[in-house]
Design a protein around this motif. Structure first.
Motif, PDB file in Angstrom:
ATOM      1  N   ASN A   1       0.816  -1.212   0.000  1.00  0.00           N
ATOM      2  CA  ASN A   1       0.000   0.000   0.000  1.00  0.00           C
ATOM      3  C   ASN A   1       0.849   1.262   0.000  1.00  0.00           C
ATOM      4  O   ASN A   1       0.559   2.207  -0.727  1.00  0.00           O
ATOM      5  N   ARG A   2       1.884   1.292   0.826  1.00  0.00           N
ATOM      6  CA  ARG A   2       2.808   2.416   0.841  1.00  0.00           C
ATOM      7  C   ARG A   2       4.099   1.992   1.515  1.00  0.00           C
ATOM      8  O   ARG A   2       4.146   0.997   2.238  1.00  0.00           O
ATOM      9  N   VAL A   3       5.140   2.770   1.269  1.00  0.00           N
ATOM     10  CA  VAL A   3       6.455   2.505   1.848  1.00  0.00           C
ATOM     11  C   VAL A   3       6.883   3.727   2.634  1.00  0.00           C
ATOM     12  O   VAL A   3       6.794   4.860   2.140  1.00  0.00           O
ATOM     13  N   ASP A   4       7.302   3.509   3.865  1.00  0.00           N
ATOM     14  CA  ASP A   4       7.806   4.587   4.718  1.00  0.00           C
ATOM     15  C   ASP A   4       9.179   4.180   5.226  1.00  0.00           C
ATOM     16  O   ASP A   4       9.290   3.415   6.192  1.00  0.00           O
ATOM     17  N   GLY A   5      10.210   4.671   4.533  1.00  0.00           N
ATOM     18  CA  GLY A   5      11.563   4.316   4.922  1.00  0.00           C
ATOM     19  C   GLY A   5      11.800   2.835   4.772  1.00  0.00           C
ATOM     20  O   GLY A   5      11.528   2.248   3.717  1.00  0.00           O
ATOM     21  N   PRO A   6      12.278   2.171   5.841  1.00  0.00           N
ATOM     22  CA  PRO A   6      12.577   0.736   5.730  1.00  0.00           C
ATOM     23  C   PRO A   6      11.355  -0.163   5.895  1.00  0.00           C
ATOM     24  O   PRO A   6      11.488  -1.392   5.803  1.00  0.00           O
ATOM     25  N   SER A   7      10.181   0.423   6.143  1.00  0.00           N
ATOM     26  CA  SER A   7       8.981  -0.371   6.391  1.00  0.00           C
ATOM     27  C   SER A   7       7.942  -0.164   5.300  1.00  0.00           C
ATOM     28  O   SER A   7       7.891   0.887   4.657  1.00  0.00           O
ATOM     29  N   ALA A   8       7.126  -1.172   5.112  1.00  0.00           N
ATOM     30  CA  ALA A   8       6.053  -1.093   4.119  1.00  0.00           C
ATOM     31  C   ALA A   8       4.751  -1.582   4.754  1.00  0.00           C
ATOM     32  O   ALA A   8       4.747  -2.553   5.516  1.00  0.00           O
ATOM     33  N   THR A   9       3.664  -0.876   4.422  1.00  0.00           N
ATOM     34  CA  THR A   9       2.331  -1.344   4.804  1.00  0.00           C
ATOM     35  C   THR A   9       1.817  -2.214   3.671  1.00  0.00           C
ATOM     36  O   THR A   9       1.714  -1.757   2.532  1.00  0.00           O
ATOM     37  N   VAL A  10       1.505  -3.469   3.968  1.00  0.00           N
ATOM     38  CA  VAL A  10       1.061  -4.405   2.946  1.00  0.00           C
ATOM     39  C   VAL A  10      -0.332  -4.918   3.296  1.00  0.00           C
ATOM     40  O   VAL A  10      -0.736  -4.930   4.465  1.00  0.00           O
ATOM     41  N   ARG A  11      -1.064  -5.331   2.273  1.00  0.00           N
ATOM     42  CA  ARG A  11      -2.408  -5.873   2.461  1.00  0.00           C
ATOM     43  C   ARG A  11      -2.420  -7.344   2.082  1.00  0.00           C
ATOM     44  O   ARG A  11      -1.996  -7.728   0.994  1.00  0.00           O
ATOM     45  N   ARG A  12      -2.938  -8.148   3.002  1.00  0.00           N
ATOM     46  CA  ARG A  12      -3.101  -9.582   2.752  1.00  0.00           C
ATOM     47  C   ARG A  12      -4.584  -9.867   2.541  1.00  0.00           C
ATOM     48  O   ARG A  12      -5.417  -9.483   3.366  1.00  0.00           O
ATOM     49  N   TYR A  13      -4.902 -10.538   1.448  1.00  0.00           N
ATOM     50  CA  TYR A  13      -6.286 -10.848   1.112  1.00  0.00           C
ATOM     51  C   TYR A  13      -6.613 -12.274   1.528  1.00  0.00           C
ATOM     52  O   TYR A  13      -5.834 -13.203   1.320  1.00  0.00           O
ATOM     53  N   ASP A  14      -7.819 -12.422   2.120  1.00  0.00           N
ATOM     54  CA  ASP A  14      -8.324 -13.728   2.487  1.00  0.00           C
ATOM     55  C   ASP A  14      -9.516 -14.032   1.597  1.00  0.00           C
ATOM     56  O   ASP A  14      -9.778 -13.324   0.621  1.00  0.00           O
ATOM     57  N   TYR A  15     -10.262 -15.056   1.957  1.00  0.00           N
ATOM     58  CA  TYR A  15     -11.448 -15.461   1.193  1.00  0.00           C
ATOM     59  C   TYR A  15     -12.349 -14.275   0.855  1.00  0.00           C
ATOM     60  O   TYR A  15     -12.712 -14.054  -0.292  1.00  0.00           O
ATOM     61  N   ALA A  16     -12.724 -13.487   1.867  1.00  0.00           N
ATOM     62  CA  ALA A  16     -13.630 -12.368   1.635  1.00  0.00           C
ATOM     63  C   ALA A  16     -13.149 -11.075   2.268  1.00  0.00           C
ATOM     64  O   ALA A  16     -13.672 -10.011   1.957  1.00  0.00           O
ATOM     65  N   LEU A  17     -12.180 -11.147   3.160  1.00  0.00           N
ATOM     66  CA  LEU A  17     -11.718  -9.970   3.874  1.00  0.00           C
ATOM     67  C   LEU A  17     -10.229  -9.750   3.613  1.00  0.00           C
ATOM     68  O   LEU A  17      -9.584 -10.527   2.919  1.00  0.00           O
ATOM     69  N   SER A  18      -9.704  -8.698   4.160  1.00  0.00           N
ATOM     70  CA  SER A  18      -8.282  -8.408   4.029  1.00  0.00           C
ATOM     71  C   SER A  18      -7.822  -7.704   5.300  1.00  0.00           C
ATOM     72  O   SER A  18      -8.640  -7.172   6.062  1.00  0.00           O
TER      73      SER A  18
END
Length: 438
Positions: free
Chosen positions: A348-365
């Motif tokens: 989703n976005r990168v802030d310095g050495p860290s990244a916000t990521v999204r994991r998708y499941d069957y119907a939710l994330s």
């Protein structure tokens, strides 16, 4: 709901597997069991088109339907006001009329039911209301309410009610099938595989209902099922009449679709103004950005080719939603990558050495913060036209030839089998190269 897929092509006495495959699941025809090998085509009887009512001849209202919940009742976040005027045309607004047909259960006992919690078709109605569509203009037909007659009636009624210059939006989630003649249909609650007099909702049915009713109106077609790209063919056919019609679907017309809600999840993200979809950081998610987001999600998360027919509009000039939150940041933002566990995630976005990521499941994330160093690109092998392959299908290897290419997707045909088995694949289905392209 399960993963993988059996080819539900015998519904309505249609082509494909002899007898209806009982384990087929939602959003096309997906199961956890491996698919059997392609069978010889059976002899089938053609299905006579059902008589459809003319414009204005539909009853005033269908059977009682569950209304879409209001934004407040659903806990939906209000859509933020745009900063300054936007030259884009909104995808949906107060003049939009909506029909949502979602099926998790079927009257045919060969089709098992599936989990109903967190169903995204219901959430779509809520989000559309939050996006400005009056709740009274959203018709939601679920499971036993989504009979063939009820769906076609609702589409015709909504098309009649849509004013000139307004938008009709149709969304279907369920089973998509293809006939021996190559026609595409979508399974209704009352469809029976053993009774050709109880067919599904064909693309021809939808055309017959829509064509005389939507001149001067815009039609938006959305589908989460196998062969949902047939709605793109419908959009093209309506376009020949001068009607502005567009489609965005989970699969190409030739292809099967996933057992997850991934396509519908991305659709909801777009309508909510998810910041990760705003690729040009202009404060809005446009239709081109939504299509790109759907294509990437289906490509990397589900390993299938999505469908779109946007030729009747300029997609960058159609506003899906105002962006919520700050602009995405980092070169990896918006990309699907693998984390250190091998799971496919979207950055989703990168802030310095860290990244916000999204994991998708069957119907939710859900979102998580991970080190950028733990992420790696997803790579694939491309096969030029003419390459001869051995391809996995149904737990066995089958000879195939690449006849077309779209990025890293290869369109293959199985020599000796009818062309309705042709499909788009990625390298995960390839077991070996028999002969390179000449």
């Amino acid at each position: 709901m399960t993963s993988a897929c059996t080819r539900l092509r015998s519904v309505l006495g249609l082509v494909g597997l002899p007898g209806l495959l009982a384990a087929a699941s939602l959003y096309g025809c997906h199961t956890g069991a491996p698919s059997p090998p392609p069978p010889p085509p059976p002899v089938v009887q053609p299905i006579a088109p059902a008589a459809l009512p003319p414009p204005g001849a539909l009853p005033a209202s269908p059977a009682a339907l569950p209304p879409a919940a209001s934004p407040a009742a659903a806990g939906a976040s209000p859509v933020a006001a745009a900063v300054g005027p936007s030259p884009r045309t909104p995808l949906v607004d107060a003049s939009t009329h909506v029909v949502i047909a979602g099926l998790l259960r079927f009257s045919d006992p060969s089709l098992a039911g599936f989990r109903v919690e967190d169903r995204r078709d219901v959430e779509l109605g809520r989000v559309l209301v939050a996006s400005g569509v009056p709740a009274a203009q959203v018709t939601t037909l679920l499971d036993e309410r989504a009979t063939r007659a009820a769906v076609l009636e609702a589409v015709g009624r909504a098309a009649d009610a849509t004013p000139r210059g307004g938008t009709l939006l149709f969304y279907y989630a369920g089973h998509g099938i293809r006939t021996r003649q190559g026609d595409i249909a979508y399974v209704a609650y009352d469809t029976l595989g053993s009774d050709a007099s109880r067919p599904g909702i064909s693309v021809e049915d939808l055309f017959a209902v829509l064509a005389p009713r939507v001149v001067g109106k815009r039609v938006v077609l959305l589908g989460d099922c196998c062969h949902s790209g047939g709605l793109g063919d419908l959009a093209a056919r309506l376009g020949t009449l001068g009607i502005t019609a567009l489609s965005l679907t989970s699969a190409d017309a030739s292809n099967l679709s996933t057992g997850n809600w991934t396509y519908s999840q991305l659709l909801l993200e777009g309508l909510r103004g998810d910041a990760a979809l705003d690729g040009d950081a202009d404060g809005e998610v446009d239709l081109a950005e939504l299509e790109q987001g759907v294509r990437a999600a289906m490509r990397y998360r589900e390993r299938q080719l999505s469908g779109a027919n946007l030729t009747r509009v300029e997609p960058t000039r159609v506003r899906v939603a105002v962006r919520q939150g700050g602009a995405r940041a980092g070169a990896q933002a918006g990309q699907f990558m693998r984390d250190r566990h091998g799971h496919v995630v979207r950055v989703n976005r990168v802030d310095g050495p860290s990244a916000t990521v999204r994991r998708y499941d069957y119907a939710l994330s859900h979102d998580a913060l991970v080190p950028v160093a733990d992420l790696s690109p997803i790579t694939t092998t491309r096969y030029p036209v003419g390459t001869q392959l051995m391809v996995e299908w149904g737990g066995r290897e089958w000879p195939a030839v690449v006849t077309d290419q779209q990025g890293d997707f290869a369109f293959i045909t199985y020599p000796g089998w009818p062309h309705y088995w042709d499909e788009w694949i990625l390298d995960d289905r390839v077991r070996r190269v028999v002969a390179p392209a000449p």
